[in-house]
Enzyme design. Sequence first.
Site, mmCIF file in Angstrom:
data_model
loop_
_atom_site.group_PDB
_atom_site.id
_atom_site.type_symbol
_atom_site.label_atom_id
_atom_site.label_comp_id
_atom_site.label_asym_id
_atom_site.label_seq_id
_atom_site.Cartn_x
_atom_site.Cartn_y
_atom_site.Cartn_z
ATOM 1 N N GLY A 107 38.922 48.634 29.101
ATOM 2 C CA GLY A 107 40.018 48.592 28.141
ATOM 3 C C GLY A 107 39.735 49.140 26.769
ATOM 4 O O GLY A 107 40.586 49.091 25.887
ATOM 5 N N GLY A 128 36.818 52.755 31.928
ATOM 6 C CA GLY A 128 37.306 53.930 32.662
ATOM 7 C C GLY A 128 37.659 55.000 31.655
ATOM 8 O O GLY A 128 36.972 56.006 31.489
ATOM 9 N N ARG A 142 51.978 59.592 30.842
ATOM 10 C CA ARG A 142 51.669 58.525 29.886
ATOM 11 C C ARG A 142 52.600 58.519 28.677
ATOM 12 O O ARG A 142 52.920 57.480 28.130
ATOM 13 C CB ARG A 142 50.207 58.624 29.438
ATOM 14 N N CYS A 199 63.281 68.045 35.366
ATOM 15 C CA CYS A 199 64.696 67.797 35.116
ATOM 16 C C CYS A 199 64.894 66.400 34.577
ATOM 17 O O CYS A 199 65.382 65.509 35.283
ATOM 18 C CB CYS A 199 65.486 67.997 36.398
ATOM 19 N N GLU A 200 64.455 66.211 33.369
ATOM 20 C CA GLU A 200 64.553 64.896 32.765
ATOM 21 C C GLU A 200 64.271 65.053 31.275
ATOM 22 O O GLU A 200 63.264 65.662 30.911
ATOM 23 C CB GLU A 200 63.495 63.987 33.420
HETATM 24 N N1 LLP Z 1 38.882 46.890 34.936
HETATM 25 C C1 LLP Z 1 40.056 46.451 35.399
HETATM 26 C C2 LLP Z 1 40.100 45.205 36.174
HETATM 27 C C3 LLP Z 1 41.230 47.162 35.142
HETATM 28 O O1 LLP Z 1 42.380 46.713 35.600
HETATM 29 C C4 LLP Z 1 41.157 48.365 34.402
HETATM 30 C C5 LLP Z 1 42.352 49.143 34.119
HETATM 31 C C6 LLP Z 1 39.908 48.796 33.947
HETATM 32 C C7 LLP Z 1 38.794 48.031 34.225
HETATM 33 C C8 LLP Z 1 39.722 50.071 33.170
HETATM 34 O O2 LLP Z 1 40.411 50.076 31.969
HETATM 35 P P1 LLP Z 1 40.129 51.260 30.923
HETATM 36 O O3 LLP Z 1 38.733 51.082 30.405
HETATM 37 O O4 LLP Z 1 40.296 52.547 31.629
HETATM 38 O O5 LLP Z 1 41.162 51.065 29.870
HETATM 39 N N2 LLP Z 1 47.588 53.642 33.399
HETATM 40 C C9 LLP Z 1 47.306 53.022 32.121
HETATM 41 C C10 LLP Z 1 46.045 52.208 32.166
HETATM 42 C C11 LLP Z 1 46.065 51.159 33.223
HETATM 43 C C12 LLP Z 1 44.777 50.413 33.274
HETATM 44 C C13 LLP Z 1 44.709 49.557 34.467
HETATM 45 N N3 LLP Z 1 43.500 48.835 34.565
HETATM 46 C C14 LLP Z 1 47.219 54.097 31.055
HETATM 47 O O6 LLP Z 1 47.416 55.256 31.374
HETATM 48 O O7 LLP Z 1 47.011 53.798 29.873
#
Ligand code: LLP
Length: 463
Positions: A278, A322, A360, A391-392
Amino acid sequence: MSRSAHPAGPRHADVLTEGHYSAPAADLNVLDEKVWSRTVTRDADGALTVGGIAVARLAEEFGTPAYFLDESDFRARCRAWSEAFGPDADVFYAGKAFLSRAVVRWLKEEGLNLDVCSGGELTTALDAGMPAERIAFHGNNKTVAEIERAVEAGIGRIVLDSFQEIVRVAHIAQRHGVRQRVQIRVTVGVEAHTHEFIATAHEDQKFGIALADGQAAEAVRRALSLDGLDLIGVHSHIGSQIFDMAGFEVSARRVVQLLAEIRDEHGVELPEIDLGGGLGIAYTSEDDPREPHEIAKALSDIVTRECEAAKLRTPRISVEPGRAIVGPTAFTLYEVGTIKPLEGLRTYVSVDGGMSDNIRTALYDAEYSVALVSRTSDAEPMLVRVVGKHCESGDIVVKDAFLPADLAPGDLIAVPATGAYCRSMASNYNHALRPPVVAVRDGEARVIVRRETEEDLLRLDVG
Ligand code: LLP
């Protein structure tokens, strides 16, 4: 195209008095290193290069739109995270941000572990040779088939997300004659300061088991009573694109408190805690992300302090970044198509991709930057909205940005920091063909995920 031939929306002075936008950078040709991957620079002709290769060559060889991923930056970020946390902690890369077999191999080589959240991600990880014991499996609704596959593969840990799953995993493990290592995902009740859809630790949402009303303690009771499970710890993930460490600190404190309660009730000191991912990255010059070593220090200080206070052995910490690893390592390259100045408003710049390669902006109101990268320009800044070809009208890639007023069809523009959650959330909306991911390193570029073709579309459409 000259400014007079192509009137350029409001000048930045008008915009500033409206107070909605930041001022344009003093020189639009200067690339802010905060938002671009580490090997990005401009060459003597003014074209952007990555890994030593100019974008014009990349566009010619691989086409547009395309994601270009700076492999040495990716590897450097992996190393920065694992060095920051050291040998007494584990870094799990969150594959949902972007996963491919090449990425799995890089992670393996750089000593990281991997978090997967679906059968597809698990297959990709195993196929590329990630040892099963280095994989963690997440998800609020893992299917029986997925759990079977994970247990059979000898996966390192399954993060349990519900009471039903506790029983389900225990049965499957017993049937396979193993004790499956598991963690319990708890929701710690923190309001993360991020978009509602990517905040995950408040109570009214689908993930995890709440700490607040004793549910988590009950889940621990049940997990400890089942032979098929080896409960190794507790997991908390509070959300995504977070800059403020306060939420992580509260989360760490509450998770340690739970460990102390478990010790008091069961006489067991669980050896691990996972504080999730996160951590935010810079999408624009205004974002100020923390460095991995600052994050590692803040988290380990709070865990150590809380454990000392509770007279607990300090558990092994794991984290799951991530976005913070892959996000900054890639940019999306687009070719400019139609340019439409709307007098008194802004200029709409259409590119050959859009919400199908970056959802996003539409989904989270995310902010991005953009730069003219096939050349430099001394023209005045013009306020633009970069839009796609779908188309949006919500098909917006960059809501508000400045590009030089002499921008013309055929120019290449790039949106930095698109390594995370862009290709992995890409769609075929309007039968768009999902762009390739090209890894660039030391003067060499190679496709790691190829461009989708019309044959691919027709192959799935069985008539
Ligand atoms: N661990 C768990 C249990 C998670 O659910 C997530 C992300 C991560 C780690 C990794 O989070 P990161 O470090 O990448 O922020 N699609 C959204 C983000 C969804 C994240 C879901 N879970 C976006 O594009 O911002």
